[in-house]
Design a protein around this motif. Structure first.
Motif, mmCIF file in Angstrom:
data_model
loop_
_atom_site.group_PDB
_atom_site.id
_atom_site.type_symbol
_atom_site.label_atom_id
_atom_site.label_comp_id
_atom_site.label_asym_id
_atom_site.label_seq_id
_atom_site.Cartn_x
_atom_site.Cartn_y
_atom_site.Cartn_z
ATOM 1 N N VAL A 56 17.367 8.918 16.811
ATOM 2 C CA VAL A 56 17.291 9.899 17.817
ATOM 3 C C VAL A 56 16.460 9.476 18.935
ATOM 4 C CG1 VAL A 56 16.845 12.413 18.597
ATOM 5 C CG2 VAL A 56 17.909 11.556 16.086
ATOM 6 N N VAL A 57 17.144 9.124 20.345
ATOM 7 C CA VAL A 57 16.202 8.869 21.439
ATOM 8 C C VAL A 57 15.999 10.057 22.229
ATOM 9 C CG1 VAL A 57 15.970 6.848 23.086
ATOM 10 C CG2 VAL A 57 17.405 6.401 21.116
ATOM 11 N N ARG A 58 14.691 9.933 22.596
ATOM 12 C CA ARG A 58 14.203 11.083 23.471
ATOM 13 C C ARG A 58 12.677 10.501 24.226
ATOM 14 N NH1 ARG A 58 12.882 13.006 17.993
ATOM 15 N NH2 ARG A 58 14.256 15.085 18.346
ATOM 16 N N LEU A 59 12.693 11.306 25.191
ATOM 17 C CA LEU A 59 11.165 11.153 26.000
ATOM 18 C C LEU A 59 9.956 10.968 25.002
ATOM 19 C CD1 LEU A 59 11.916 13.426 29.095
ATOM 20 C CD2 LEU A 59 11.864 10.919 28.804
ATOM 21 N N ALA A 60 9.265 10.222 25.343
ATOM 22 C CA ALA A 60 7.844 10.008 24.590
ATOM 23 C C ALA A 60 6.796 11.323 25.049
ATOM 24 C CB ALA A 60 7.185 8.969 24.950
ATOM 25 N N ALA A 61 5.974 11.395 24.420
ATOM 26 C CA ALA A 61 4.709 12.597 24.728
ATOM 27 C C ALA A 61 4.281 12.485 26.365
ATOM 28 C CB ALA A 61 3.822 12.444 23.611
ATOM 29 N N GLY A 62 4.026 13.429 26.909
ATOM 30 C CA GLY A 62 3.568 13.277 28.411
ATOM 31 C C GLY A 62 4.593 12.733 29.371
ATOM 32 N N GLN A 63 6.059 12.362 29.136
ATOM 33 C CA GLN A 63 6.919 11.928 29.945
ATOM 34 C C GLN A 63 7.700 13.049 30.587
ATOM 35 O OE1 GLN A 63 7.111 8.762 31.197
ATOM 36 N NE2 GLN A 63 5.049 8.510 29.764
ATOM 37 N N THR A 64 7.867 13.172 31.586
ATOM 38 C CA THR A 64 9.026 14.102 32.255
ATOM 39 C C THR A 64 10.181 13.624 32.551
ATOM 40 O OG1 THR A 64 8.110 13.348 34.691
ATOM 41 C CG2 THR A 64 7.221 15.502 33.380
ATOM 42 N N ALA A 65 11.349 14.289 32.675
ATOM 43 C CA ALA A 65 12.854 13.611 32.680
ATOM 44 C C ALA A 65 13.192 13.121 34.092
ATOM 45 C CB ALA A 65 13.628 14.923 32.620
ATOM 46 N N ALA A 66 13.637 12.024 34.222
ATOM 47 C CA ALA A 66 13.941 11.397 35.574
ATOM 48 C C ALA A 66 15.006 12.186 36.169
ATOM 49 C CB ALA A 66 14.818 10.109 35.027
ATOM 50 N N GLY A 67 14.558 12.175 37.549
ATOM 51 C CA GLY A 67 15.522 12.816 38.409
ATOM 52 C C GLY A 67 15.134 14.271 38.588
ATOM 53 N N GLN A 68 13.791 14.425 38.248
ATOM 54 C CA GLN A 68 13.220 15.951 38.859
ATOM 55 C C GLN A 68 13.243 16.163 40.255
ATOM 56 O OE1 GLN A 68 9.553 16.517 36.744
ATOM 57 N NE2 GLN A 68 8.845 17.702 38.162
ATOM 58 N N THR A 69 13.527 17.416 40.406
ATOM 59 C CA THR A 69 13.549 17.682 41.930
ATOM 60 C C THR A 69 12.238 18.398 42.319
ATOM 61 O OG1 THR A 69 14.317 20.064 41.311
ATOM 62 C CG2 THR A 69 16.081 18.250 41.421
ATOM 63 N N ALA A 70 12.254 18.693 43.475
ATOM 64 C CA ALA A 70 11.021 19.054 44.154
ATOM 65 C C ALA A 70 10.715 20.699 43.518
ATOM 66 C CB ALA A 70 10.974 19.361 45.573
ATOM 67 N N ALA A 71 11.808 21.034 43.090
ATOM 68 C CA ALA A 71 11.666 22.835 42.711
ATOM 69 C C ALA A 71 11.109 22.663 41.161
ATOM 70 C CB ALA A 71 13.021 23.635 42.787
ATOM 71 N N GLY A 72 11.045 21.398 40.551
ATOM 72 C CA GLY A 72 10.737 21.556 39.116
ATOM 73 C C GLY A 72 11.815 21.423 38.349
ATOM 74 N N GLN A 73 12.838 21.068 38.736
ATOM 75 C CA GLN A 73 14.036 21.047 37.743
ATOM 76 C C GLN A 73 14.556 19.527 37.404
ATOM 77 O OE1 GLN A 73 15.154 23.917 37.179
ATOM 78 N NE2 GLN A 73 16.905 23.628 35.982
ATOM 79 N N THR A 74 14.348 19.235 36.256
ATOM 80 C CA THR A 74 15.034 17.899 35.995
ATOM 81 C C THR A 74 16.336 17.679 35.826
ATOM 82 O OG1 THR A 74 15.394 18.591 33.525
ATOM 83 C CG2 THR A 74 12.978 18.065 34.131
ATOM 84 N N ALA A 75 16.855 16.422 35.824
ATOM 85 C CA ALA A 75 18.101 16.003 35.705
ATOM 86 C C ALA A 75 19.004 16.671 34.799
ATOM 87 C CB ALA A 75 18.356 14.445 35.795
ATOM 88 N N ALA A 76 18.398 16.925 33.595
ATOM 89 C CA ALA A 76 19.173 17.847 32.541
ATOM 90 C C ALA A 76 19.204 19.093 32.613
ATOM 91 C CB ALA A 76 18.419 17.200 31.093
ATOM 92 N N GLY A 77 18.592 19.488 33.771
ATOM 93 C CA GLY A 77 18.514 21.233 33.972
ATOM 94 C C GLY A 77 17.628 21.779 33.169
ATOM 95 N N GLN A 78 16.623 20.992 32.658
ATOM 96 C CA GLN A 78 15.233 21.653 32.071
ATOM 97 C C GLN A 78 14.304 22.054 32.985
ATOM 98 O OE1 GLN A 78 15.478 22.636 28.880
ATOM 99 N NE2 GLN A 78 17.631 22.112 28.772
ATOM 100 N N THR A 79 13.544 23.100 32.942
ATOM 101 C CA THR A 79 12.235 23.271 33.752
ATOM 102 C C THR A 79 11.179 22.293 33.174
ATOM 103 O OG1 THR A 79 13.016 25.865 33.817
ATOM 104 C CG2 THR A 79 10.559 25.008 34.306
ATOM 105 N N ALA A 80 10.993 21.634 34.346
ATOM 106 C CA ALA A 80 9.778 20.652 34.198
ATOM 107 C C ALA A 80 8.340 21.218 33.821
ATOM 108 C CB ALA A 80 9.841 19.720 35.392
ATOM 109 N N ALA A 81 8.021 22.455 34.276
ATOM 110 C CA ALA A 81 6.623 23.107 34.136
ATOM 111 C C ALA A 81 6.362 22.911 32.602
ATOM 112 C CB ALA A 81 6.759 24.363 34.514
ATOM 113 N N GLY A 82 5.177 22.226 32.513
ATOM 114 C CA GLY A 82 4.580 22.245 30.887
ATOM 115 C C GLY A 82 5.424 21.291 30.096
ATOM 116 N N GLN A 83 6.544 20.690 30.481
ATOM 117 C CA GLN A 83 7.397 19.910 29.798
ATOM 118 C C GLN A 83 6.796 18.492 29.584
ATOM 119 O OE1 GLN A 83 11.241 19.214 31.230
ATOM 120 N NE2 GLN A 83 11.637 17.584 29.882
ATOM 121 N N THR A 84 6.759 18.031 28.292
ATOM 122 C CA THR A 84 6.203 16.724 27.733
ATOM 123 C C THR A 84 7.548 16.207 27.221
ATOM 124 O OG1 THR A 84 5.174 17.591 25.907
ATOM 125 C CG2 THR A 84 3.699 17.214 27.778
#
Length: 494
Positions: A56-84
């Protein structure tokens, strides 16, 4: 006589190294290790009595998803606020839930590192990704798409049970042969939220492979008409002898039963799967899907890799001595943005296809019967010669010389032509090259033998007319039977 053809097929398979249409790693493949910024967790899951092993491959601790928008939305559609990392607790004390995806291999005894490039694309976009080694009972003579589909669904169940995965957003991705398997899995379960295919075929495996082989032979200088006859004969024998697993799988009925959003992608320069025909079939037959996106990658190969001729792969990592190829421009973003945007529907114009595929007619009882009868009547001459000698009879019967040449040349043309047609399929066409006037050397030799046999047949007919005998008549019958068999095999065609 069917057993004789099976022996021929087995001998060809043994003598040809690396047989099959799949060109992939041939050396040892190291275990999958996640690159910087990602983690890979070893997992095991089961489908009945079969235990499958994956990562199972996933982001490492402290990493945010690639493609994050200025509004804090990640490429996968998840809220980036507080996301590790996926599975870490957000600032508000709740677990961040991510989409998930299970990757389904193409043909061959594939293992996890062969899907590492795609897995890392999805993981960096915040999508929890499962890659796994193909089941151990898969080989060139046995494969069951139903079992493979259930393996994929077992992977879906595993992801849906993880605390960092949104169970309502777990989808499937299938490459090449996986373009038959993943849709079958999606049609069987509403647990699959969406489906992505790359290089999936809308045609049967036998017809698809025949089209692939025709392209391969044409690329090696073989004349189109010769390639078509060689491939049709070889595939007809392979299917008729049950040596092509899942040859008649019908993707149309499966596509009609899919109720999930679908993103189907083809490379513009795909020479392994007919892209124009397949794209048209997907668009026409996905009647129950709420969203269908048909996308064509300009200049891309079958597996969405950078290519110079449609067959090779340029750049990228090397796995087991095989160049995996650089991902085609736009391929990664096309998939991750489609998931992030909620599976929108977009239809591209279908690409130009070099040739149109043709249906494969399996060799049946009549074909095998003709082969048996042909060998029987041709061999009657040497058999009766042995009997005559044992009885002490000497002397040369009328028409003996042309009869002997007819037998030798006829047997050579029949066996050589049949074995070579099987070889073309067994080798995946990679070892078949034109030697003269668009003809492979062995095929040309079989045609020369046929010409000699038919010429001698005329002489035998004249001898039979002057001095008819049962023995000479049997050989003459062999010469006559050689004509329809050679026509069916393609030896008499341009």
């Amino acid at each position: 006589m069917r057993k004789l053809l099976l022996v021929l097929a087995a001998l060809v398979a043994v003598l040809v190294p690396g047989v099959g249409a799949y060109a992939g790693p041939s050396g040892p493949i190291p275990p999958y290790a996640a690159p910087a910024g990602l983690t890979a967790t070893e997992v095991s899951f089961t489908n009945g009595d079969t235990v499958l092993h994956g990562s199972v491959v996933r982001l490492a601790a402290g990493q945010t998803a690639a493609g994050q928008t200025a509004a804090g939305q990640t490429a996968a559609g998840q809220t980036a606020a507080g996301q590790t990392a996926a599975g870490q607790t957000a600032a508000a004390g709740t677990t961040v839930k991510h989409p998930g995806i299970v990757l389904v291999h193409g043909s061959g005894n594939a293992v996890r590192p062969q899907l590492a490039q795609e897995a890392e694309v999805f993981a960096r976009a915040g999508i929890v990704t499962l890659i796994y080694d193909k089941r151990s009972d898969y080989d060139r003579s046995h494969r069951d798409y139903g079992d493979l589909a259930n393996d994929a669904l077992a992977g879906v169940a595993l992801l849906r049970g993880l605390p960092d995965v949104d169970p309502g957003k777990v989808g499937l991705w299938g490459l090449s042969e996986g373009g038959w398997v993943a849709p079958l899995a999606a049609s069987r379960s509403s647990d699959v939220a969406f489906l992505i295919t790359i290089g999936g075929s809308g045609l049967s495996p036998a017809r698809t492979q025949a089209w692939n082989l025709n392209n391969r032979l044409a690329g090696n200088g073989v004349a189109d008409a010769t390639a078509a006859e060689l491939v049709a004969s070889g595939m007809g024998l392979a299917v008729g002898l049950d040596q092509f697993p899942e040859a008649k799988h019908d993707p149309v009925e499966v596509l009609r039963a899919i109720h999930q959003p679908v993103l189907a992608i083809w490379g513009e320069r795909d020479l392994l799967v007919p892209p124009a025909e397949s794209a048209a079939i997907f668009r026409r037959e996905l009647i129950a899907s709420p969203s269908v996106s048909i996308r064509i990658l300009p200049g891309s190969s079958h597996a969405a890799r950078v290519t110079t001729n449609g067959f090779d792969r340029v750049g990228g990592p090397t796995v087991g001595g095989f160049v995996m190829g650089e991902l085609s421009p736009g391929y990664a973003g096309l998939m991750t943005s489609w998931i992030a945007a909620g599976y929108p529907s977009t239809i591209d114009a279908v690409p130009t296809q070099r040739t149109t595929s043709a249906a494969i007619e399996p060799v049946g009882v009549l074909g095998f019967g003709l082969f048996a009868l042909l060998l029987l009547v041709l061999l009657s001459w040497p058999v009766t010669a042995v009997v005559r000698r044992l009885r002490g009879r000497r002397g040369r019967p009328a028409g003996a010389v042309p009869a002997r040449l007819l037998v030798l040349a006829g047997l050579a043309a029949t066996l050589l032509g049949t074995a070579y047609a099987i070889f073309v399929v067994a080798s995946g066409g990679t070892s078949v090259h034109a030697a003269f006037l668009g003809q492979p050397l062995v095929w040309l030799l079989a045609r020369v033998c046929l010409a000699v046999a038919l010429t001698c047949g005329v002489l035998v007919a004249l001898a039979f007319r002057s001095a008819p005998s049962v023995r000479l008549g049997a050989v003459l019958a062999g010469g006559v039977l050689l004509i329809p068999y050679a026509l069916g095999l393609g030896l008499l065609l341009p």
